[in-house]
Design a protein around this motif. Structure first.
Motif, PDB file in Angstrom:
ATOM      1  N   GLN A 471       0.808  -1.220   0.000  1.00 13.03           N
ATOM      2  CA  GLN A 471       0.000   0.000   0.000  1.00 13.03           C
ATOM      3  C   GLN A 471       0.842   1.271   0.000  1.00 13.03           C
ATOM      4  O   GLN A 471       0.354   2.339  -0.366  1.00 13.03           O
ATOM      5  N   HIS A 472       2.090   1.152   0.445  1.00 15.48           N
ATOM      6  CA  HIS A 472       2.864   2.379   0.660  1.00 15.48           C
ATOM      7  C   HIS A 472       4.317   2.162   0.262  1.00 15.48           C
ATOM      8  O   HIS A 472       4.874   1.080   0.448  1.00 15.48           O
ATOM      9  N   HIS A 546      -1.552   4.518  10.804  1.00 14.78           N
ATOM     10  CA  HIS A 546      -1.543   4.484   9.346  1.00 14.78           C
ATOM     11  C   HIS A 546      -0.686   5.611   8.763  1.00 14.78           C
ATOM     12  O   HIS A 546      -0.713   6.746   9.261  1.00 14.78           O
ATOM     13  N   ASP A 548       0.098   8.479   5.883  1.00 18.16           N
ATOM     14  CA  ASP A 548      -0.812   9.370   5.159  1.00 18.16           C
ATOM     15  C   ASP A 548      -1.120   8.816   3.777  1.00 18.16           C
ATOM     16  O   ASP A 548      -0.302   8.114   3.170  1.00 18.16           O
ATOM     17  N   GLY A 549      -2.298   9.171   3.287  1.00 21.76           N
ATOM     18  CA  GLY A 549      -2.636   8.874   1.907  1.00 21.76           C
ATOM     19  C   GLY A 549      -3.368   7.570   1.681  1.00 21.76           C
ATOM     20  O   GLY A 549      -3.667   7.232   0.524  1.00 21.76           O
ATOM     21  N   LEU A 550      -3.677   6.801   2.731  1.00 19.24           N
ATOM     22  CA  LEU A 550      -4.391   5.539   2.539  1.00 19.24           C
ATOM     23  C   LEU A 550      -5.865   5.800   2.259  1.00 19.24           C
ATOM     24  O   LEU A 550      -6.475   6.734   2.799  1.00 19.24           O
ATOM     25  N   THR A 551      -6.446   4.939   1.440  1.00 17.85           N
ATOM     26  CA  THR A 551      -7.873   5.019   1.193  1.00 17.85           C
ATOM     27  C   THR A 551      -8.621   4.353   2.349  1.00 17.85           C
ATOM     28  O   THR A 551      -8.037   3.641   3.181  1.00 17.85           O
ATOM     29  N   ARG A 555      -7.353   1.240   4.793  1.00 12.15           N
ATOM     30  CA  ARG A 555      -7.385   1.280   6.254  1.00 12.15           C
ATOM     31  C   ARG A 555      -8.194   0.103   6.806  1.00 12.15           C
ATOM     32  O   ARG A 555      -7.823  -0.501   7.826  1.00 12.15           O
TER      33      ARG A 555
END
Length: 965
Positions: A471-472, A546, A548-551, A555
């Motif tokens: 995700q990141h 979490h 930053d920037g996760l949908t 999450r």
């Protein structure tokens, strides 16, 4: 017992008594036992699971149908009769429920059978925690069934898998099990039968035409990947119609029946002709399950299990539909007033324990016709939650407390002499080579569990974590294998059973944060070759920190991972600690109990008092256990073994002596001694703890030897060092069995048997006194005292199944009757007379009965009264635990002796001035002017600031005083 229309407040028991129901002990027998339990002072029997379990189950935890009563236990009318008998005496019933799992190894589980037949399209597919899309492509939309006794190919070609036809359906016979075949796959069997009929019957023959029509109907059935509700209903409806039509056709036409038989004979193959099994293999591949060898399933099994038991599949009670289906019968019993309390099994296995317990109390309130009131619990509920010594139950949980293992371990530690415990540990390490670092030994055991029996659960978590890492950009370079390694390390060092993180908007408790950080730091410290950033990533995900920037979806994916991880760490701890380390490391076996902290044997008086004072405020109605169906040893076995801490030198000499005597009885298996020194050490402790009292008959000696033999084999398998449940080492186990048989042979090992009996005699006498003190302390402490079946007299049982043997209630009734008669005829000196001949157990029954009668008469004092530790002065002060309970003008005082060998218990009862000298009990100022009566002896105790223990313990080295005018 409250009636169904009574106020919503929960009924609080005075004392509970666990009954193990099975075909040998039924609801009718329980109803007959009610008067006996009432006379003992029990207010609420506490029943093992009563819902339909696997036929022949001796415990009831292998539920196959939660919607009905277990027919082996009796009928609804029998249950109602038990409820009436309880109600007549104002008694209640606490029921053990199993919301976590069901038994899936028996065809009577119709929910599971439907899942196997219909796959994801089954209406019950959502009931079970199945991953229908695991990483292995061959298992997509299938359930892996690890039920075969050998490799799949061997089982297949040995004709141990056969297709049979029953009542209009085709099934696969796997040993003694029958598994359904998907109706659409029946075409593989019926088309060859139709081809045969086309050669023998005319085109317009009605039976041939009906079979053709059935095949057409099968072809048009919705597939098992079809999950739309209308299609699921169509499939369920039409397959039943087809089944009835096929059954009628085979019954009506001998030609069709013969053609079906020929098709079955052909598909089932011919031994010695491997290619003849190709059709059968293709048919089995067309099912919603995949059969495999049970020993190799750990890496790929795709349904969540209860611990590592393949036959117990987890259910999803977090789903409201599943919750309602699983609890419907239980809540109906609550509505009728037949059940007044619940014990929730394995609460840590639930997806969201807090949400579940709230739903349970809300449903109970509705069942009782009461308004839901979060501040007032509608039903008495306790949870089987294992608390490590420094852990506390969440105050947010709508329950009355735990089932009492936290109390059990602190109480047990009170009877372990800390100086002797240290000496025992030193000798154990010299004799058996015990672990120097118990925490490291526990981590090793947990890693073993994750590598062998729970590998699939770890792999699935690693796959989920790998997806999250993508995700990141900060975490995408972590490989799946490195994440599996790091997860295993963190779980191995996790200090408690689980966290209770729930998700967005829910605060994470400081305890949960501390436990996660502690585990991550320890795992990182012990893995210097692994990037620290990987462990930091796991910590952030676990604590929902979490980037930053996760949908929202990302999450939620993280939250789901944490919820699953929490369901994983509990079984890993349980299997690693309770079922592995405790069978490998045992300097004092009595300290190896469910909920015990490894390496800690003794508990101080200060700790005991502090925990009791906490319970008054936080959990005044929690259960107080000393023996349960899950304890590793009964309370009386532990009470004996604790005495060894008072005599470490004599114990060490005895063990060395016994090793020399028994060396000729050992065997060499695969180049190693069997049993080894560690196992031999456990064996000697087990003998001392469980040795039969009195003078056993030859038959009783033989039965004892059989029990010890079975126990030792179980212990070896649980230790998983020389043998295991997965891969039994039969030569090693045979050598261990032979060692037990030879050493307990009264002729071949006369010197050893006599030596054990001689050594054990004073241990037994002191252990009995420990047990009496333990009983009174339990009954008078804050909480609800709980008794396990049969323990009202001496019980020297070991771990299950030994502790689930039938209880001889006729003998216990007779003992109670004789106790009653003797008390009526000559009450003065009764306790002293019973103590003088303790072997029959009546002294324990008397102490329990008298204490419970007092507690029942003064229930508010013990339910709501404050807790006051009392000081003791004099040379024997360390040998006494004392406290007071106070409520308004009412008061009770408890004093219980311990460490009895130093008080002369080996030769005589430790009572009077010779044992207690100048030791005195110090009473608070507001209790000084009271007069007291000892409810155990009936003696009056004079008032005063100092009560001499020589007077207080004139007949018994334990006292329970009530204030009298």
């Amino acid at each position: 017992m409250s009636s169904p229309d009574s106020p919503p407040s929960a009924r609080i028991p005075v004392a509970t008594y666990r009954l193990q129901f099975n075909r040998h002990f039924t609801l009718r027998q329980a109803a007959d036992l009610v008067p006996y339990l009432a006379e003992l002072g029990i207010s609420d029997p506490y029943a093992s699971p009563l819902l339909a379990a696997r036929p022949g189950s001796l415990h009831g935890y292998d539920v196959v149908d939660p919607t009905r009563l277990n027919p082996e236990l009796g009928t609804e009318e029998d249950f109602e009769a038990l409820a009436r008998e309880l109600r007549r005496r104002d008694m209640g019933l606490v029921l053990d429920i199993v919301p976590n799992h069901m038994c899936v190894a028996d065809p009577s589980n119709r929910w599971w059978a439907d899942v196997l037949e219909n796959g994801p399209s089954s209406p019950y597919a959502r009931y079970f925690d199945i991953d229908w899309h695991p990483p292995k492509a061959e298992l997509v939309n299938k359930v892996l069934l690890p039920f075969l006794g050998d490799q799949y190919g061997r089982v297949l070609e040995n004709q141990e898998l056969r297709i049979v036809f029953q009542a209009g359906a085709f099934l696969v016979a796997v040993y003694d099990k029958l598994l359904p075949l998907a109706p659409r796959s029946w075409r593989r069997l019926l088309e060859p039968a139709l081809d045969s009929l086309r050669r023998s019957l005319p085109e317009h023959d009605p039976h041939r035409m009906e079979l053709e029509s059935i095949l057409t109907a099968l072809e048009h059935l919705p597939g098992r990947d079809e999950t739309r509700p209308e299609k699921v209903r169509e499939r369920l409806r039409e397959k039943e119609v087809i089944r009835r039509r096929l059954a009628a056709l085979v019954e009506a036409s001998s030609d069709v029946r013969a053609a079906v038989d020929r098709s079955l004979e052909e598909v089932n193959g011919r031994r010695g002709d491997p290619r003849s099994f190709d059709r059968l293999e293709a048919l089995l591949e067309d099912q919603a399950y995949r059969l495999c060898f049970w020993q190799v399933a750990a890496d790929e099994i795709n349904y969540r299990r209860f611990f590592d038991l393949n036959e117990l599949a987890a259910i999803r009670v977090e789903d409201p539909e599943v919750f309602e289906a699983v609890h419907g019968a239980v809540l109906e019993y609550v509505r009728r007033g037949w059940v007044t309390g619940l014990r929730v099994d394995h609460v840590d296995g639930l997806y969201d324990p807090l949400a579940y317990l709230r739903a349970l109390q809300e449903a109970a309130a509705r069942a009782r016709g009461a308004a839901e009131d979060p501040a007032r619990l509608a039903l008495y509920v306790v949870v089987e939650k294992i608390l490590m010594r420094d852990e506390r139950l969440s105050p947010d949980w709508p329950v009355h407390g735990t089932t009492g293992y936290d109390f059990l371990n602190v109480l047990n530690g009170l009877f372990v002499d800390p100086r002797g415990a240290e000496a025992l540990g030193d000798f154990y390490r010299r004799f058996a080579g015990g672990a120097a670092d118990v925490r490291e030994a526990l981590a090793t055991c947990k890693k073993f569990i994750m590598h062998v029996s729970m590998a699939s659960e770890l792999f699935m978590l690693a796959c989920r974590l790998d997806a999250i890492s993508e995700q990141h950009r900060w975490s995408r370079d972590f490989t799946r294998e490195s994440q599996r390694f790091a997860l295993r390390e963190v779980a191995a060092w996790f200090p408690v059973y689980r966290t209770y993180i729930r998700g967005e908007g829910e605060a994470i408790s400081p305890e949960d944060r501390r436990h996660v950080r502690e585990a991550v730091l320890e795992a990182r410290r012990r893995s210097p070759a692994t990037s620290p950033s990987l462990f930091e990533f796991i910590r952030q995900v676990w604590l929902l920190e979490h980037p930053d920037g996760l949908t929202e979806a990302q999450r939620e994916e993280r939250r789901q991972f944490v919820m699953r991880l929490q369901q994983f760490t509990g079984p890993v701890m349980a299997k690693g600690l309770e079922d592995t380390l405790f069978y490998r490391h045992f300097p004092l076996a009595s300290a190896n109990e469910v909920g015990a902290e490894p390496g800690r044997m003794a508990a101080s008086l200060e700790e005991f008092h502090a925990r009791n004072a906490e319970r008054v405020i936080s959990w005044p109605h929690a259960l107080l256990a000393t023996s349960t169906h899950d304890t590793k040893r009964s309370e009386d076995v532990r009470a004996r073994l604790n005495v060894l801490s008072e005599m470490p030198g004599a114990w060490a000499e005895a063990v060395e002596r016994w090793r020399r005597l028994n060396r000729p009885h050992k065997s060499i298996v695969e180049g190693r001694e069997a049993p080894d020194a560690n196992e031999e050490y456990l064996y000697y402790q087990t003998l001392v703890g469980a040795w039969p009292p009195g003078a056993p008959s030859p038959a009783e000696r033989e039965e004892f030897a059989r029990r010890i033999e079975e126990y030792m084999v179980k212990a070896l398998r649980e230790a998983k060092l020389h043998t295991s449940w997965i891969t039994p080492n039969e030569p090693y186990e045979a050598a261990a069995r032979e060692f037990v048989r030879r050493t307990l042979d009264p002729v071949a090992s006369a010197a050893f048997v006599a030596d054990v009996a001689s050594f054990q005699a004073p241990v037994s006498r002191a252990g009995m006194l420990n047990a009496l003190s333990q009983t009174v302390l339990k009954i008078a402490s804050p909480g609800v005292p709980d008794f396990y079946q049969g323990t009202e007299i001496w019980d020297f049982s070991l771990v299950d199944p030994d502790n689930r043997r039938p209880v001889d209630y006729e003998r216990r009734r007779a003992l109670l009757a004789s106790l009653r008669d003797e008390e009526a005829a000559a009450p003065e000196g009764l306790a002293a007379r019973l103590l003088a001949r303790p072997e029959d157990g009546r002294i324990k029954m008397h102490v329990m009965r008298a204490s419970l009668r007092f507690r029942g008469a003064a229930r508010e004092l013990f339910e709501r009264g404050s807790y006051v530790p009392l000081a003791v002065s004099g040379t024997r002060a360390a040998h006494v635990c004392a406290f007071a309970r106070r409520l308004g003008t009412r008061a009770a005082v408890v004093a219980a002796g311990r460490f009895f060998l130093a008080l002369g218990a080996a030769e005589r009862p430790p009572v009077g001035r010779g044992a207690w000298g100048d030791t005195a009990l110090m009473l608070p100022a507001d209790l000084v002017e009271r007069s007291w009566r000892d409810v155990l002896t009936g003696r009056r105790i004079p008032a005063g600031p100092r009560t001499a223990l020589a007077d207080l313990f004139a007949e018994l080295p334990v006292a329970l005083l009530e204030a009298v005018s």
